[in-house]
Scaffold this motif. Structure first.
Motif, PDB file in Angstrom:
ATOM      1  N   ARG A  93      -7.418  -5.096  -3.531  1.00  0.00           N
ATOM      2  CA  ARG A  93      -8.640  -4.632  -4.194  1.00  0.00           C
ATOM      3  C   ARG A  93      -9.596  -5.958  -4.424  1.00  0.00           C
ATOM      4  O   ARG A  93      -9.237  -6.948  -4.503  1.00  0.00           O
ATOM      5  N   ASN A  94     -10.776  -5.554  -4.580  1.00  0.00           N
ATOM      6  CA  ASN A  94     -11.794  -6.837  -4.830  1.00  0.00           C
ATOM      7  C   ASN A  94     -12.350  -6.496  -6.346  1.00  0.00           C
ATOM      8  O   ASN A  94     -12.720  -7.384  -6.817  1.00  0.00           O
ATOM      9  N   MET A 139      -2.194   0.409  -8.564  1.00  0.00           N
ATOM     10  CA  MET A 139      -3.238  -0.421  -8.593  1.00  0.00           C
ATOM     11  C   MET A 139      -2.816  -1.992  -8.222  1.00  0.00           C
ATOM     12  O   MET A 139      -3.507  -2.716  -7.371  1.00  0.00           O
ATOM     13  N   GLU A 151      -2.199  -2.073  -3.903  1.00  0.00           N
ATOM     14  CA  GLU A 151      -3.203  -2.044  -3.211  1.00  0.00           C
ATOM     15  C   GLU A 151      -4.074  -3.464  -3.279  1.00  0.00           C
ATOM     16  O   GLU A 151      -4.181  -4.000  -4.270  1.00  0.00           O
ATOM     17  N   PRO A 186      -6.410   3.279  -6.235  1.00  0.00           N
ATOM     18  CA  PRO A 186      -6.870   3.695  -4.680  1.00  0.00           C
ATOM     19  C   PRO A 186      -6.868   5.305  -4.504  1.00  0.00           C
ATOM     20  O   PRO A 186      -7.563   5.791  -3.790  1.00  0.00           O
TER      21      PRO A 186
END
Length: 634
Positions: A542-543, A537, A540, A568
């Protein structure tokens, strides 16, 4: 009496229907023709009106004579067919004058109104070749429709009068020429149908009805002869039906008790029978198959995969016709959403129908994959053990040599100082030189690399042999809390992730029993999975905030542990190799590829449990650990 006169009524009705149809067609033709004429007249009137208005308005509109414009428009509005007249500017189409008919009154409006139904036409207003604006006229076709209704009512009245006259005439003719002879013939046929075959047929006529009466007499005699034959055949048929019913019951019992799902498909590829075990395997019923190929979209939601299955299925049918009934294997989405691996075995009958047997091999396939994985682990384990032993000896010598160099360069040991003084060497100056040239750093690096290699060798040995640790009744929830406390203190040295920034969700089943296991090994497995999830995590974009869910519960006499993240995800190719030793997706220097393989061996080999992974790209990953409950503490 009512039944005897039904033929006359039917013939009369037939005449009425035919006559009415012909007249109705003619009436509709007239209606359509009148409709076209009236519509043409209406359109022509609308065209004349708008052209006349454009011409009449040109002079007063050019001279801004409002009263003249209003009078011209209102004079045209005397025509009740006109619903509205609008005068607009040629450039902006802004409404200058607008009059509409509303509730029987003519009103001036400031914006255009929509009329339903209506016809509309516009024309440009010019004065001495100068374009001034546009006039728009809206007319209603209601008056045309009223005239059409009057015409239609007139035609319908004529049709009704003509039909009544024809019916009266037909009843008189039919009664004398057809109904009376047919009544006698009907009475005779009733006698025959009642079994009184010796009654005479009292109809004397030379026309078609007389010929029909003769035919009835021949039929009566033929029936007498056929009754004897039919009685004999009926007895034989009853015996055959009883035997067929008994055979059907045997085969139905065999099919319904078969462990396979069985379906019958007709020549048009429609499912006409599903066994109870078929419904149990898939969840689909005949109602789901009544929509044709729509069930394929449910069973195979991926379009590309569905097209391949259909193409293969057609090939299977062709192969089945040639006598080849080998099973074909597909992954099918059942009605409850679960995916099962099914063996399809089609057989085509001489009638063109097809019998297909379906075997659920999901568990067998999983067992085979688990066996292959276990055998692969055991073979690689032997190799890992040999490599670890071979590397351990030179590694130990290398670490010992590096440590001895550090010790013999240290000015803190008296023997080192004596030997250096004998040779005229100042150890403090030598230490400064070694520090300045970073030689001591190189020795520290050798030690750290050696320790890392030793850790890898230790993992390889742990992977290659069964643990000798002692199992004891343990509280899994305490293990989970200990691991989370330990993970909360973990911060990656390369500053790539901080475990404390991850949202941890606990879903622990209350009152869990103690389970026999090696607590340190289970902690090692869970900590490794948490670290992998945090690393995935953190690497990557990420929002959404990172999140890990831990679940512990009892399921089918197994203690189940879920470590699920919203990272992901893992694609299918990596999932197939994820537990292989030395396989890693991390960059060089960040992973050895032993973490998951060692975890897998701890669970499957040391604790006789199972470990599997579920993942979907973009939605996250879930590692599932199951430990047996056959040694539960109280």
């Amino acid at each position: 009496m009512k039944n005897r006169s039904s033929l006359g009524v039917q013939l009369s009705l037939a005449v009425v229907v035919i006559t009415t149809s012909v007249l109705a067609i003619f009436g509709f033709y007239r209606l359509s023709d009148n409709s076209d004429i009236l519509k043409s007249q209406l359109e022509k009137s609308l065209t004349n009106t708008v052209e006349r208005l454009a011409f009449s308005l040109s002079s007063p509109y050019f001279n801004f004579h409002d009263k003249g414009i209003r009078d011209i428009i209102l004079s045209e509005m005397d025509n009740r067919a006109i619903l509205g007249i609008y005068v607009v500017d040629k450039q902006s189409n802004a409404l200058h004058y607008g009059y509409v008919r509303s509730e029987g009154e003519i009103k001036k409006v400031k914006e255009e109104k929509i009329f339903e139904p209506s016809l509309e036409k516009e024309h440009g207003i010019t004065f001495e070749n100068l374009q001034l604006g546009k006039v728009r006229v809206i007319m209603t076709p209601l008056f045309m429709e009223q005239r059409l209704r009057i015409i239609l009512i007139s035609d319908i009245s004529q049709i009704i009068i003509l039909d009544v006259c024809l019916v009266i005439l037909m009843i008189i003719l039919l009664r004398n020429k057809i109904i009376k002879p047919i009544r006698k013939l009907t009475q005779s046929s009733s006698e025959i149908s009642a079994g009184r075959l010796n009654e005479t047929i009292d109809v004397h006529s030379s026309d078609e009805i007389g010929i029909l009466a003769g035919g009835f007499a021949v039929m009566r005699d033929s029936i007498k002869n056929q009754i004897v034959v039919l009685e004999t055949e009926n007895e034989e048929r009853k015996k055959a039906e009883a035997a067929l019913k008994q055979s059907e019951e045997k085969y139905r019992t065999l099919v319904e008790n078969s462990p396979l799902g069985i379906a019958v498909i007709d020549k048009q590829h429609n499912y006409i029978y599903l066994s109870s075990n078929f419904i149990k395997i898939f969840g689909y019923t005949l109602d789901d198959f009544s929509t044709g190929k729509e069930w394929f979209k449910l069973a195979f939601p991926d379009k590309d995969n569905r097209e391949q299955v259909i193409e293969r299925w057609i090939d299977d049918k062709n192969i089945a016709k040639s006598g080849d009934s080998r099973p074909r294997t597909f992954d099918v989405v059942c009605k409850d959403g679960n995916v099962k691996t099914i063996d399809f075995k089609p057989t085509t009958l001489e009638t063109g129908e097809q019998i297909v047997m379906y075997e659920d091999i999901t568990e067998r396939k999983q067992s085979e994959e688990l066996l292959i994985q276990t055998e692969k682990m055991m073979s690689v384990g032997g190799l890992a053990a040999g490599m670890a032993h071979e590397l351990n000896n030179p590694l130990g010598g290398m670490l010992q040599g590096a440590q001895n160099i550090q010790r013999r360069l240290s000015p803190d040991l008296e023997k080192n100082v004596q030997s250096a003084t004998t040779h005229g060497i100042n150890l403090n100056n030598l230490q400064n030189y070694l520090k300045e040239r970073k030689i001591l750093d190189y020795l520290v690096g050798i030690n750290e690399s050696g320790q890392r290699a030793a850790k890898i060798i230790k993992d390889m040995l742990l992977f290659s042999r069964k643990s000798e640790s002692t199992m004891a009744p343990t509280n899994l929830l305490e293990i989970m809390e200990n691991v989370l406390d330990l993970a909360g203190k973990n911060y990656d040295l390369k500053k790539k992730y901080d475990f404390r920034s991850i949202d941890i969700i606990r879903e622990f089943e209350p009152n869990l029993p103690l389970i026999s296991c090696t607590a340190t090994e289970i902690e090692q497995v869970v900590l490794n999975l948490l670290s992998n999830a945090a690393w995935a995590m953190a690497n990557e974009k990420r929002n959404t905030p990172p999140q890990i869910t831990l679940r512990v519960k009892i399921e089918k006499q197994m203690a189940r542990i879920d470590i699920e993240d919203n990272g992901p995800g893992i694609d299918e190719d990596i999932k197939k190799r994820i537990f292989e030793p030395f396989f890693t997706t991390k960059p060089l220097g960040e992973g050895t590829g032993l973490g998951l393989s060692v975890s897998y061996m701890i669970i499957t080999n040391n604790h006789r449990g199972t470990m599997e992974v579920e993942s979907e790209i973009g939605k996250g990953t879930n590692f599932i650990i199951k430990l047996p409950l056959d040694k539960i503490g109280s």
